[in-house]
Design a protein around this motif. Sequence first.
Motif, PDB file in Angstrom:
ATOM      1  N   VAL A 419       0.820  -1.201   0.000  1.00 30.38           N
ATOM      2  CA  VAL A 419       0.000   0.000   0.000  1.00 30.38           C
ATOM      3  C   VAL A 419       0.859   1.258   0.000  1.00 30.38           C
ATOM      4  CG1 VAL A 419      -0.248   0.414   2.484  1.00 30.38           C
ATOM      5  CG2 VAL A 419      -2.156   0.898   0.969  1.00 30.38           C
ATOM      6  N   GLU A 420       2.093   1.147   0.500  1.00 30.11           N
ATOM      7  CA  GLU A 420       3.002   2.297   0.490  1.00 30.11           C
ATOM      8  C   GLU A 420       3.783   2.388  -0.811  1.00 30.11           C
ATOM      9  OE1 GLU A 420       5.349   1.745   3.954  1.00 30.11           O
ATOM     10  OE2 GLU A 420       3.878   2.662   5.315  1.00 30.11           O
ATOM     11  N   GLY A 421       3.531   1.433  -1.725  1.00 27.17           N
ATOM     12  CA  GLY A 421       4.203   1.490  -3.023  1.00 27.17           C
ATOM     13  C   GLY A 421       5.615   0.949  -2.972  1.00 27.17           C
ATOM     14  N   ARG A 422       5.938   0.166  -1.928  1.00 29.45           N
ATOM     15  CA  ARG A 422       7.293  -0.385  -1.800  1.00 29.45           C
ATOM     16  C   ARG A 422       7.175  -1.898  -1.771  1.00 29.45           C
ATOM     17  NH1 ARG A 422       8.874  -0.149   2.625  1.00 29.45           N
ATOM     18  NH2 ARG A 422       7.219   0.777   3.894  1.00 29.45           N
ATOM     19  N   MET A 423       6.980  -2.527  -2.918  1.00 24.85           N
ATOM     20  CA  MET A 423       6.806  -3.964  -2.964  1.00 24.85           C
ATOM     21  C   MET A 423       8.094  -4.648  -2.527  1.00 24.85           C
ATOM     22  SD  MET A 423       3.766  -4.636  -3.811  1.00 24.85           S
ATOM     23  CE  MET A 423       3.849  -6.327  -4.343  1.00 24.85           C
ATOM     24  N   PRO A 424       8.055  -5.607  -1.613  1.00 25.68           N
ATOM     25  CA  PRO A 424       9.257  -6.300  -1.135  1.00 25.68           C
ATOM     26  C   PRO A 424       9.884  -7.156  -2.229  1.00 25.68           C
ATOM     27  CG  PRO A 424       7.376  -6.641   0.319  1.00 25.68           C
ATOM     28  CD  PRO A 424       6.862  -6.021  -0.933  1.00 25.68           C
ATOM     29  N   VAL A 425      11.176  -7.448  -2.047  1.00 30.83           N
ATOM     30  CA  VAL A 425      11.892  -8.304  -2.989  1.00 30.83           C
ATOM     31  C   VAL A 425      11.364  -9.724  -2.857  1.00 30.83           C
ATOM     32  CG1 VAL A 425      14.145  -9.166  -3.669  1.00 30.83           C
ATOM     33  CG2 VAL A 425      13.899  -6.839  -2.788  1.00 30.83           C
ATOM     34  N   LYS A 426      11.164 -10.361  -4.004  1.00 25.23           N
ATOM     35  CA  LYS A 426      10.622 -11.709  -3.981  1.00 25.23           C
ATOM     36  C   LYS A 426      11.643 -12.687  -3.416  1.00 25.23           C
ATOM     37  CE  LYS A 426       9.713 -11.871  -8.339  1.00 25.23           C
ATOM     38  NZ  LYS A 426       9.279 -12.420  -9.639  1.00 25.23           N
ATOM     39  N   SER A 427      11.161 -13.663  -2.709  1.00 27.05           N
ATOM     40  CA  SER A 427      12.011 -14.741  -2.207  1.00 27.05           C
ATOM     41  C   SER A 427      11.138 -15.959  -2.021  1.00 27.05           C
ATOM     42  CB  SER A 427      12.681 -14.364  -0.882  1.00 27.05           C
ATOM     43  OG  SER A 427      11.710 -14.213   0.123  1.00 27.05           O
ATOM     44  N   ASP A 428      11.773 -17.114  -2.017  1.00 26.33           N
ATOM     45  CA  ASP A 428      10.999 -18.344  -1.851  1.00 26.33           C
ATOM     46  C   ASP A 428      10.273 -18.367  -0.524  1.00 26.33           C
ATOM     47  OD1 ASP A 428      11.864 -19.089  -4.276  1.00 26.33           O
ATOM     48  OD2 ASP A 428      13.541 -20.328  -3.535  1.00 26.33           O
ATOM     49  N   THR A 429      10.942 -17.856   0.538  1.00 26.55           N
ATOM     50  CA  THR A 429      10.322 -17.857   1.873  1.00 26.55           C
ATOM     51  C   THR A 429       9.113 -16.957   1.910  1.00 26.55           C
ATOM     52  OG1 THR A 429      12.479 -18.237   2.851  1.00 26.55           O
ATOM     53  CG2 THR A 429      10.734 -17.458   4.322  1.00 26.55           C
ATOM     54  N   SER A 430       9.280 -15.759   1.336  1.00 29.88           N
ATOM     55  CA  SER A 430       8.162 -14.814   1.379  1.00 29.88           C
ATOM     56  C   SER A 430       6.994 -15.320   0.573  1.00 29.88           C
ATOM     57  CB  SER A 430       8.609 -13.442   0.869  1.00 29.88           C
ATOM     58  OG  SER A 430       8.982 -13.539  -0.499  1.00 29.88           O
ATOM     59  N   ARG A 431       7.292 -16.046  -0.516  1.00 30.67           N
ATOM     60  CA  ARG A 431       6.176 -16.572  -1.313  1.00 30.67           C
ATOM     61  C   ARG A 431       5.407 -17.635  -0.540  1.00 30.67           C
ATOM     62  NH1 ARG A 431       9.726 -16.184  -5.812  1.00 30.67           N
ATOM     63  NH2 ARG A 431      10.342 -18.350  -5.575  1.00 30.67           N
ATOM     64  N   ARG A 432       6.123 -18.352   0.313  1.00 34.63           N
ATOM     65  CA  ARG A 432       5.450 -19.375   1.092  1.00 34.63           C
ATOM     66  C   ARG A 432       4.647 -18.790   2.244  1.00 34.63           C
ATOM     67  NH1 ARG A 432      10.343 -22.119   0.402  1.00 34.63           N
ATOM     68  NH2 ARG A 432      10.997 -21.489   2.503  1.00 34.63           N
ATOM     69  N   THR A 433       5.120 -17.656   2.818  1.00 38.55           N
ATOM     70  CA  THR A 433       4.521 -17.137   4.043  1.00 38.55           C
ATOM     71  C   THR A 433       3.578 -15.984   3.836  1.00 38.55           C
ATOM     72  OG1 THR A 433       6.396 -15.663   4.380  1.00 38.55           O
ATOM     73  CG2 THR A 433       6.534 -17.835   5.400  1.00 38.55           C
ATOM     74  N   SER A 434       3.600 -15.332   2.707  1.00 38.11           N
ATOM     75  CA  SER A 434       2.749 -14.158   2.521  1.00 38.11           C
ATOM     76  C   SER A 434       1.990 -14.277   1.215  1.00 38.11           C
ATOM     77  CB  SER A 434       3.592 -12.886   2.523  1.00 38.11           C
ATOM     78  OG  SER A 434       2.791 -11.783   2.254  1.00 38.11           O
ATOM     79  N   THR A 435       0.693 -14.153   1.286  1.00 36.54           N
ATOM     80  CA  THR A 435      -0.135 -14.273   0.091  1.00 36.54           C
ATOM     81  C   THR A 435       0.107 -13.140  -0.871  1.00 36.54           C
ATOM     82  OG1 THR A 435      -1.889 -13.056   1.182  1.00 36.54           O
ATOM     83  CG2 THR A 435      -1.955 -15.422   1.394  1.00 36.54           C
ATOM     84  N   VAL A 436       0.709 -12.041  -0.390  1.00 38.30           N
ATOM     85  CA  VAL A 436       0.899 -10.908  -1.294  1.00 38.30           C
ATOM     86  C   VAL A 436       1.908 -11.216  -2.371  1.00 38.30           C
ATOM     87  CG1 VAL A 436       2.779  -9.793  -0.032  1.00 38.30           C
ATOM     88  CG2 VAL A 436       1.188  -8.402  -1.345  1.00 38.30           C
ATOM     89  N   TYR A 437       2.814 -12.203  -2.096  1.00 38.88           N
ATOM     90  CA  TYR A 437       3.831 -12.533  -3.111  1.00 38.88           C
ATOM     91  C   TYR A 437       3.387 -13.656  -4.022  1.00 38.88           C
ATOM     92  CZ  TYR A 437       6.499 -10.001   0.356  1.00 38.88           C
ATOM     93  OH  TYR A 437       6.922  -9.062   1.263  1.00 38.88           O
ATOM     94  N   GLU A 438       2.309 -14.334  -3.683  1.00 43.68           N
ATOM     95  CA  GLU A 438       1.882 -15.447  -4.509  1.00 43.68           C
ATOM     96  C   GLU A 438       1.423 -14.982  -5.879  1.00 43.68           C
ATOM     97  OE1 GLU A 438       0.356 -18.344  -0.889  1.00 43.68           O
ATOM     98  OE2 GLU A 438      -0.997 -17.638  -2.446  1.00 43.68           O
ATOM     99  N   THR A 439       0.978 -13.736  -5.966  1.00 37.64           N
ATOM    100  CA  THR A 439       0.520 -13.227  -7.254  1.00 37.64           C
ATOM    101  C   THR A 439       1.676 -12.973  -8.204  1.00 37.64           C
ATOM    102  OG1 THR A 439       0.604 -10.980  -6.434  1.00 37.64           O
ATOM    103  CG2 THR A 439      -1.474 -12.135  -6.193  1.00 37.64           C
ATOM    104  N   GLN A 440       2.925 -12.997  -7.706  1.00 38.59           N
ATOM    105  CA  GLN A 440       4.079 -12.745  -8.568  1.00 38.59           C
ATOM    106  C   GLN A 440       4.589 -14.036  -9.227  1.00 38.59           C
ATOM    107  OE1 GLN A 440       4.685  -9.626  -8.890  1.00 38.59           O
ATOM    108  NE2 GLN A 440       3.238  -9.085  -7.264  1.00 38.59           N
ATOM    109  N   ASN A 441       4.091 -15.203  -8.764  1.00 31.36           N
ATOM    110  CA  ASN A 441       4.549 -16.475  -9.329  1.00 31.36           C
ATOM    111  C   ASN A 441       4.053 -16.637 -10.757  1.00 31.36           C
ATOM    112  OD1 ASN A 441       5.714 -17.022  -6.900  1.00 31.36           O
ATOM    113  ND2 ASN A 441       3.999 -18.291  -6.139  1.00 31.36           N
ATOM    114  N   SER A 442       4.812 -17.393 -11.552  1.00 31.74           N
ATOM    115  CA  SER A 442       4.379 -17.626 -12.927  1.00 31.74           C
ATOM    116  C   SER A 442       3.158 -18.526 -12.972  1.00 31.74           C
ATOM    117  CB  SER A 442       5.531 -18.273 -13.723  1.00 31.74           C
ATOM    118  OG  SER A 442       5.930 -19.476 -13.077  1.00 31.74           O
TER     119      SER A 442
END
Length: 565
Positions: A419-442
């Motif tokens: 929401v602050e416009g600062r999207m976190p860097v993708k990582s395997d851990t973050s994709r597993r723990t946060s739904t916000v990164y799941e949308t970045q997966n292929s």
Amino acid sequence: MVEEKMGGCWSQTKDQFDNLEKHTQWGIDFVEKYTKFVKERSEIELNYARQMRNLSKKYQPKKKDEDENKYTWCRAFHSTLNELNDYAGQHEVIAENMMSQIIAELTRYSQEIKTERKTHFHDGRKAQQHIEAGWKQLESCKRKFERDCKEADRAQQYFEKMDADINVTKADVEKARQQAQMRHQMASDSKSEYSSYLQKFNQEQNEHYYTIIPNIFQKIQAMEEKRIERMGESLKTFAEVDRQILPIIGKCLDGMTQAAESIESKTDSSQVIESYKSGFEPPGDVEFEDYGQAMKRTVSETSLTNSRSENKPERSSKSKTKTLWPFIKKNKGSNPEDFSHLPPEQRRKKLQAKIDDINKDIQKEMDQRDALTKMKEVYIKNPQMGDPNSVDPRLAEIAHNIEKLQVEAQKFEGWLAEVEGRMPVKSDTSRRTSTVYETQNSTPPTNNNCAQDRESSPDGSYTEEPSSEVQTSNESKVQPETAESGDEFDDAEEDMLPTIGTCKALYPFEGHNEGTIAITEGELLYVIEEDKGDGWTRVRRNEEEEGYVPTSYVEVFLDSNAKDS
């Protein structure tokens, strides 16, 4: 001197024993009546206090109304309720003091005065019975003396008669003389007895009326005056019980006044801005479209008509690069976990508050872990104090809780960064723990469409402006998924809502925001959902094209059946 005076006063009524008995009984009855009066007054105070407490409790803010505390006028009212609760407590104090200082005292005193009165009047009756018995005995002595005198007179007359009669023998005369002497002796004895008892009775009577009865009446008078004094003391206490709480009630009222004076309209007005500031920028100027030239109008109509289906992705892309006024539509279900139903600024505040709460919980768990770790070290050094292994299950549970809370915090931090416009860097851990990164997966997600829900305006979310890098790299991935599956608009589209009327476009609308539909001036469309109060109407052009348009841009004609329903 005072007792003599009291005794003298009441001794004047020594012949009104029965009336005094009635008067003192009426005095005791009056004390009991006054005691009942105070008891009923205390019950009124308790009922009043109970009703005031219930009133204060009834209007206390509920958990769902905690936001009220932001405003000074709400806080002032809550302070007034608390002061009212204390005010009610003082009326309970009145009832308690009346029970202990008046009712209990008078109840005990009533029993004492009844016993005392009974003793005094018992002594009075006993003295009265004694003097009456003496009077009866005196009357008996007097009658006996009277009878003996008459008998002596008759015997004397008989003797004189016998002595004068010459025909009577000397023996009969002697017998008559002895009888007369005996009767005279008996009369003399009766006279002595009567005289002695009369003297005794007069002494007892004098003592009765001038000593015994006055003393008894003096005690009764003292008892009655003490009763009157106790009544006066109780009446004074009745007022003092109220007077004692007046300073505290005054403080309660002062607290209410201070609460009222603490209201600041400017502060509350600023708080409204702070609470509802959305963070959206106002829309830009609407471009002028010149329909005066037939060729240009034909081209415009042709381009709009032909590009509706072709330019859908382009409109969706524009919605990502340009922030519009919030497209408000209430969710039918509960609010989403990521607060995506709120405007950006309010969403940021909610997310930050949630992160702060989670961090506090993490700190509590860590404090418990540290304390248990120290306890385990003590047990290791001193086995007699406890088994070190007994702490391990709790330590494992705390470690699990901390890990769970950290994952939760990371999830909300991801949404906050978004929401602050600062999207976190993708990582395997973050994709597993946060739904916000799941949308970045292929690979599109199968059970978590949180990001798409946030981008879909008809579901109540707001269009936000992500970073250009994310837009450039993922536009082609996210857009098809949004257009095909994952949001409630497409789910609702499968159900094909029935039409409830028609509408005519009064002005052109480009429909940049996702979930809206572009319309041209004069175009006729079907209405499938009325304006719910958010300023938008859901329309359908054909079986494949439907969306929301501003209600003020169209003229709606509802079917009669829809109006009736």
